[in-house]
Design an enzyme around this catalytic site. Sequence first.
Site, short mmCIF file in Angstrom:
data_model
loop_
_atom_site.label_atom_id
_atom_site.label_comp_id
_atom_site.label_asym_id
_atom_site.label_seq_id
_atom_site.Cartn_x
_atom_site.Cartn_y
_atom_site.Cartn_z
N VAL A 15 -4.97 -8.72 -0.16
CA VAL A 15 -5.62 -10.01 0.12
C VAL A 15 -7.02 -10.06 -0.48
CG1 VAL A 15 -6.23 -11.66 1.93
CG2 VAL A 15 -4.29 -10.13 2.28
N LYS A 207 0.62 -12.30 16.15
CA LYS A 207 0.46 -13.70 15.70
C LYS A 207 0.84 -14.66 16.82
CE LYS A 207 1.47 -12.44 10.91
NZ LYS A 207 2.55 -12.08 10.00
P1 NAP Z 1 -4.36 -3.56 2.14
O1 NAP Z 1 -3.73 -3.98 0.88
O2 NAP Z 1 -3.93 -2.32 2.81
O3 NAP Z 1 -5.94 -3.51 1.88
C1 NAP Z 1 -6.82 -2.99 2.82
C2 NAP Z 1 -8.17 -2.80 2.14
O4 NAP Z 1 -9.08 -2.31 3.10
C3 NAP Z 1 -8.12 -1.79 1.01
O5 NAP Z 1 -8.91 -2.26 -0.06
C4 NAP Z 1 -8.76 -0.54 1.62
O6 NAP Z 1 -9.49 0.23 0.67
C5 NAP Z 1 -9.73 -1.15 2.58
N1 NAP Z 1 -10.03 -0.28 3.71
C6 NAP Z 1 -9.19 0.24 4.61
N2 NAP Z 1 -9.85 0.97 5.51
C7 NAP Z 1 -11.16 0.93 5.15
C8 NAP Z 1 -12.34 1.50 5.66
N3 NAP Z 1 -12.34 2.26 6.76
N4 NAP Z 1 -13.49 1.24 5.02
C9 NAP Z 1 -13.53 0.46 3.91
N5 NAP Z 1 -12.43 -0.12 3.39
C10 NAP Z 1 -11.27 0.12 3.99
O7 NAP Z 1 -4.24 -4.70 3.23
P2 NAP Z 1 -3.96 -6.25 2.99
O8 NAP Z 1 -2.50 -6.45 2.87
O9 NAP Z 1 -4.87 -6.77 1.96
O10 NAP Z 1 -4.35 -6.82 4.43
C11 NAP Z 1 -5.69 -6.99 4.82
C12 NAP Z 1 -5.73 -7.74 6.13
O11 NAP Z 1 -5.07 -9.00 5.97
C13 NAP Z 1 -4.97 -7.06 7.28
O12 NAP Z 1 -5.60 -7.37 8.49
C14 NAP Z 1 -3.60 -7.71 7.23
O13 NAP Z 1 -2.94 -7.67 8.48
C15 NAP Z 1 -3.99 -9.11 6.88
N6 NAP Z 1 -2.95 -9.92 6.25
C16 NAP Z 1 -2.28 -9.45 5.18
C17 NAP Z 1 -1.34 -10.25 4.56
C18 NAP Z 1 -0.53 -9.78 3.38
O14 NAP Z 1 0.37 -10.51 2.96
N7 NAP Z 1 -0.82 -8.62 2.81
C19 NAP Z 1 -1.11 -11.54 5.05
C20 NAP Z 1 -1.83 -12.00 6.15
C21 NAP Z 1 -2.77 -11.18 6.73
P3 NAP Z 1 -8.77 0.97 -0.58
O15 NAP Z 1 -8.19 -0.12 -1.42
O16 NAP Z 1 -9.86 1.69 -1.28
O17 NAP Z 1 -7.73 1.86 0.03
N1 HSE Z 2 2.82 -8.05 7.14
C1 HSE Z 2 2.68 -9.44 7.40
C2 HSE Z 2 4.01 -10.12 7.21
C3 HSE Z 2 1.65 -10.03 6.48
O1 HSE Z 2 4.89 -9.53 6.57
O2 HSE Z 2 4.19 -11.23 7.69
C4 HSE Z 2 1.36 -11.47 6.79
O3 HSE Z 2 0.69 -11.59 8.01
#
Ligand code: NAP
Ligand code: HSE
Length: 434
Positions: A15, A207
Site C-alpha cells: 500500500v 473490519k
Molecule cells: P506490507 O506490504 O507488509 O508492508 C508493510 C510495510 O511496513 C513494509 O514496507 C515494512 O517494511 C514496513 N514495516 C513493517 N514493520 C515495520 C517497523 N517495525 N518499522 C518500520 N517499518 C515497518 O503491508 P501492506 O499490504 O502494504 O499493508 C499495510 C497496511 O494496510 C496493513 O495495516 C494492512 O492490513 C492494510 N491494508 C492492506 C491492504 C492490501 O491489499 N495489502 C488493503 C487494505 C489495508 P519493509 O518493506 O522494509 O519490510
Molecule cells: N488482507 C486483506 C484482504 C487486505 O485480503 O482483504 C485488504 O484489507
Amino acid sequence: MSSPLKLGVAGLGTVGASLARLIVEKGGLFAERVGRPITVSAVTARDRSKDRGIDISGLQWFDDPVALAAKGDIDVYVELVGGSEGAALESVKAALNRGLPVVTANKALLAHHGVSLAKLAARKNTTIAFEAAVAGGIPVIKALREALRGNTVSRIYGILNGTCNYMLTRMERESLSFEACLAEAQRLGYAEADPTFDIGGFDAAHKLTILTSLAFGSEIDLESVFIEGIEQIASEDIEAAAELGFRIKLLAVAQRTETGIEQRVHPAMIPSSSALAQVDGVTNAVAVDTDLLGSILLAGPGAGGNATASAVLSDILDIASGTRIATFGVPPTNLQPYRKARMRSHEGGYYIRLTVHDRVGVFASIARRMAESAISLESIVQRKRAGHESDEVAPVILITHETTEAAVRKAIDAISRDGHLSGEPRMIRIEPLD
Ligand code: NAP
Ligand code: HSE
C-alpha cells in the site's frame, strides 16, 4: 497556491509504495482538486535499501515509525505498517499527541484500539481517517459515516476479505488447491503479512467491528464477534455447493436483534442467484439494510496496492481540503456501550459433510440420528469420490431444513459415537440471501 501538505508515510509495502508512486504520478491533479500540493516528505520502513519501484532518495528517512510520527517535519502521519500493537500503535499515538491528523489502513489497530485512539484524537482536536481499513477501495466508511447519516441501519453484511474471496473463487473455477490459491493471493499483495488473519476470518472480523461501530453508533467490541475461517473448506465442499445451487463465501454479518447486536464471520453457502454470489475474486461487497433506503450494495476491489491507495488518497485529500468528521461519525464519548446479542438460531439450513465407513445401515442410522434431533432433511446423498484413499469410505452430504446449530451438533455427536465416521465432520451454514 497554498503551501504543500507534507506527508510522513510509515510503511512502503504493497500500500505505501503504491501511495508514494501515485502521489508522484497524479500530484498535479490532486493539487488542482484541493488547492495545494501534496508531497511525501518523510518515510520509514524496515529495510532502507529495498527496491520499491519508487525514488525515496530526496526524502527524510526514519528507521522507526515512532520517531517519524513524533519528530518528522510533516503535516499528516500516514500509517501503513500494519499490526494492532507495537510500531503501528505507538506511532499513531505519537502523531495524535502532536495534534497531527492520522490516515491509516490498519483495521487490526482500529478493532483493538479504535475507540481509545478516537478519544485521543478528539482531545487533541485532530482526526483519524481510515477509509482504506474496510473493503479496500470501496468508499464504505464515507457511505456509512456521511452519506447514510440520516438512516437507521438494521443490518450490514458482506464479503470483507479479498484474499478469501479470491481463493474461494479460484478453488471453484480452476480446482486449484487451497495452498496454491493462498500463495497467489500473497504474491499479488492481497494477504496480510500473517495470512492467518485472512484465512482464519480475523481480518474480516476486524473490519466488521469497524462497520458495526459506524452503523450502530456503538463502541468497538472485537471479543463479541463469532469467528470461523475458511481453513476447513475443501474442494469437495465447493463442488457439492455448486451442484446444489450454492456458492461458498466468507460472510461477515452485523445486525440489530432484540437482545443486542450480533456480529459473526463464517463461511456460508449462499444461493448462486444472490447478488453476493456474483462477487468474485478480490472483489468485496457490503450490503446495508436501512429504514429509508431499503437495501444498498456497494462492491469493488477489496485489496491490492492501487485499490487501497485510492482509499488512503481520499482521506489525505479530505484532510488537505480541511474536511473533518468525528472518527466513528459521532463524538467518541457518544458511542454507546456494545450490547452483545445471543447468536440467533440460524435461519436457514445446514450443509453437513460426513466421511463415513461405507457399510450397510449407515445411511439409515444417520437419518435416524437427525430425526432424533428434530432435524428435517432436505436431502441426503452419498457421493463416490474419484481417487478416494479407500473404497470403504464415502462422503455423505446432508442438507437440512431450518434448524439450530445445537441440534446439528447433537446429531453429529451421536453419529460420531455410533462409530460411523472415518474423518472430521464438516458443517457450513446456509444463508438464504436474495
Ligand atoms: P506490507 O506490504 O507488509 O508492508 C508493510 C510495510 O511496513 C513494509 O514496507 C515494512 O517494511 C514496513 N514495516 C513493517 N514493520 C515495520 C517497523 N517495525 N518499522 C518500520 N517499518 C515497518 O503491508 P501492506 O499490504 O502494504 O499493508 C499495510 C497496511 O494496510 C496493513 O495495516 C494492512 O492490513 C492494510 N491494508 C492492506 C491492504 C492490501 O491489499 N495489502 C488493503 C487494505 C489495508 P519493509 O518493506 O522494509 O519490510
Ligand atoms: N488482507 C486483506 C484482504 C487486505 O485480503 O482483504 C485488504 O484489507
